[in-house]
Design a protein around this motif. Sequence first.
Motif, mmCIF file in Angstrom:
data_model
loop_
_atom_site.group_PDB
_atom_site.id
_atom_site.type_symbol
_atom_site.label_atom_id
_atom_site.label_comp_id
_atom_site.label_asym_id
_atom_site.label_seq_id
_atom_site.Cartn_x
_atom_site.Cartn_y
_atom_site.Cartn_z
ATOM 1 N N GLY A 1 46.767 36.280 44.057
ATOM 2 C CA GLY A 1 47.966 37.116 44.108
ATOM 3 C C GLY A 1 48.964 36.753 43.020
ATOM 4 N N LEU A 2 49.197 35.463 42.815
ATOM 5 C CA LEU A 2 50.125 35.029 41.766
ATOM 6 C C LEU A 2 49.577 35.363 40.380
ATOM 7 C CD1 LEU A 2 51.271 31.565 43.179
ATOM 8 C CD2 LEU A 2 52.494 33.752 43.246
ATOM 9 N N VAL A 3 48.264 35.197 40.186
ATOM 10 C CA VAL A 3 47.652 35.556 38.905
ATOM 11 C C VAL A 3 47.798 37.056 38.647
ATOM 12 C CG1 VAL A 3 45.457 35.737 37.671
ATOM 13 C CG2 VAL A 3 46.043 33.631 38.864
ATOM 14 N N ALA A 4 47.639 37.862 39.690
ATOM 15 C CA ALA A 4 47.772 39.318 39.543
ATOM 16 C C ALA A 4 49.185 39.708 39.127
ATOM 17 C CB ALA A 4 47.399 40.008 40.859
ATOM 18 N N ILE A 5 50.196 39.048 39.703
ATOM 19 C CA ILE A 5 51.584 39.320 39.312
ATOM 20 C C ILE A 5 51.803 38.977 37.847
ATOM 21 C CG2 ILE A 5 53.981 38.608 39.667
ATOM 22 C CD1 ILE A 5 53.327 38.222 42.617
ATOM 23 N N TRP B 1 36.951 46.874 48.986
ATOM 24 C CA TRP B 1 37.619 47.959 48.263
ATOM 25 C C TRP B 1 39.113 47.993 48.555
ATOM 26 C CZ3 TRP B 1 35.079 49.532 44.390
ATOM 27 C CH2 TRP B 1 33.698 49.665 44.422
ATOM 28 N N HIS B 2 39.494 47.445 49.703
ATOM 29 C CA HIS B 2 40.923 47.404 50.049
ATOM 30 C C HIS B 2 41.709 46.524 49.083
ATOM 31 C CE1 HIS B 2 44.518 47.587 52.483
ATOM 32 N NE2 HIS B 2 44.561 46.266 52.568
ATOM 33 N N LEU B 3 41.040 45.590 48.434
ATOM 34 C CA LEU B 3 41.726 44.712 47.488
ATOM 35 C C LEU B 3 42.359 45.505 46.348
ATOM 36 C CD1 LEU B 3 39.136 41.781 47.137
ATOM 37 C CD2 LEU B 3 41.134 41.908 48.647
ATOM 38 N N PHE B 4 41.752 46.618 45.970
ATOM 39 C CA PHE B 4 42.246 47.392 44.827
ATOM 40 C C PHE B 4 43.521 48.170 45.157
ATOM 41 C CE2 PHE B 4 37.815 46.636 43.878
ATOM 42 C CZ PHE B 4 37.828 46.365 42.516
ATOM 43 N N THR B 5 43.875 48.241 46.436
ATOM 44 C CA THR B 5 45.089 48.973 46.799
ATOM 45 C C THR B 5 46.357 48.258 46.352
ATOM 46 O OG1 THR B 5 45.155 47.929 48.998
ATOM 47 C CG2 THR B 5 43.957 50.020 48.799
ATOM 48 N N VAL B 6 46.235 47.018 45.876
ATOM 49 C CA VAL B 6 47.422 46.305 45.382
ATOM 50 C C VAL B 6 47.794 46.755 43.977
ATOM 51 C CG1 VAL B 6 46.792 44.299 46.767
ATOM 52 C CG2 VAL B 6 46.166 44.356 44.347
ATOM 53 N N VAL B 7 46.883 47.425 43.279
ATOM 54 C CA VAL B 7 47.152 47.831 41.891
ATOM 55 C C VAL B 7 48.398 48.701 41.775
ATOM 56 C CG1 VAL B 7 46.251 49.128 39.916
ATOM 57 C CG2 VAL B 7 44.753 47.565 41.172
ATOM 58 N N PRO B 8 48.542 49.757 42.598
ATOM 59 C CA PRO B 8 49.763 50.567 42.488
ATOM 60 C C PRO B 8 51.046 49.778 42.753
ATOM 61 C CG PRO B 8 48.104 51.687 43.804
ATOM 62 C CD PRO B 8 47.634 50.292 43.610
ATOM 63 N N ILE B 9 50.975 48.787 43.640
ATOM 64 C CA ILE B 9 52.156 47.976 43.930
ATOM 65 C C ILE B 9 52.583 47.212 42.684
ATOM 66 C CG2 ILE B 9 53.131 46.244 45.461
ATOM 67 C CD1 ILE B 9 52.097 48.756 46.870
ATOM 68 N N LEU B 10 51.618 46.614 42.005
ATOM 69 C CA LEU B 10 51.906 45.839 40.803
ATOM 70 C C LEU B 10 52.400 46.736 39.669
ATOM 71 C CD1 LEU B 10 48.792 43.497 40.960
ATOM 72 C CD2 LEU B 10 51.163 42.870 41.459
#
Length: 475
Positions: free
Chosen positions: A93-97, A260-269
């Motif tokens: 999560g931190l790496v994604a941010i 596949w639910h993991l990819f739903t964080v993309v719009p948030i970022l």
Amino acid sequence: MDNVQEEEEEVQQEGEARDWEYKSNRQTEGRNCPLLLPSKRQELIENRCTDDDDDDYHQASTRSAVFNLSTTIVGAGIMALPATIKVLGLPLGLVAILLAGILSENSIQALLRYSRPCNATSYGALMANAFGEVGRIVLQLCIIINNFGSLIVYIIIIGDVMSGTVGPGQHHTGVLEEWAGGRTWWNERVFVLFTTTVIILLPLCSLKHIDSLKWTSALSFVLALVFAVITVGITSWKLAARQIEWPRLTPNVHDQASFWHLFTVVPILVTAYFCHHNVHPIANELELSTEPSDMKMRKVVRECLILCTSIYFCTGLFAYLLFGEATSDDVLANFDANLGIPFSHTLTLLVRASYAVHIMLVFPLLHFSLRLNVDGLLFPKAAALVHDNLRFALITGFLVFLIFFGSTLVPNIWVAFEYTGATVGVCLAFIFPGLIMLKDKPGMATVRDKWEAWVMVILAMLSSVTVIATNLLTS
């Protein structure tokens, strides 16, 4: 020494020539570029094309530009970052941010670099230069959809904080519900949101010049910092008291659907870092200096994203540590319980109330851009919006109340973020900048630029398709 002096003189001459080009270009471009926010300076240039009446204009400093752009970024997206870390696990999560911040910085820098050869003073003008009027219209439509969805999220957050929210098997108490000791007619969600819209949001959105919001913008950014500081303080106290459980370090993937639910964080970022539509207006206020304004703006963007990424890191990390697997999609909803620390009730009330006010004060900033693009599409040949009181009032009132009604239909901020961020959000933040680099009308792209553009466009498109498909299959 003579060579150094000659180089300094060349830089100064280049900066003065660039600023003169920007100013002369606004005269012909300003009316057709609704993405330019109607500051007093811009209105003077676009409608009078003279500097005789600039006495009340104060040029923006670099620090002021950093502050303004940071205020544009730090909005509602920060509230969903702890839930993003909950989905991905703490390290990922931190790496994604961090990765989202780096990609956003690259896309904004690309917009600034490609704006200089074609003298584009807005995102819309840059798209028009690369793809003609069709490109400009598509961009305006995306801005409208993105801002409309984001403003709906703002009102949802206000409702969650003031009136509470109901989740699966749980109820988070709102500030007004706590004050009343229970539910009453005046703290019901629809009544609270309607009253807030009429008494606070509509008057702020009725101001014609964005300059009029400078003090409310300053206050809103301070309130966002208050939220981050208090969250870090509470979590640090509980860590010292050993009241924090060990966080989950890996994604909770147990079947294909959870993967596949993991990819739903993309719009948030994407939403968390989106500020592309306000970069050019802020850059325009940095003119009349010895350094070209686009070069100064590149430094501003870098400083701003470092600041915002630091705030996002602190908020996402410490809020997730504080609430763990109980973290809500809107983390503000978690601050309704006793946190087991001294002055818990006072601090949680301050956190929620301060950020609700922050959202109210940021709301009109995003509304400015929405209103200008709607007016540009509906009335492309009409007089400037600031000079037509009736048209200004009708568009403002219609948009504000349409956003209010939209907020009553969307269940939570995660749903709104998923659909707007996965569609127009990725287009505005990554796909359009990448396509501008691939089009390369000025002929300045390097091999590395081309590769970066392809990676940006392909990753954005794949993520968008994956998120949309996942939402449709699981809904």
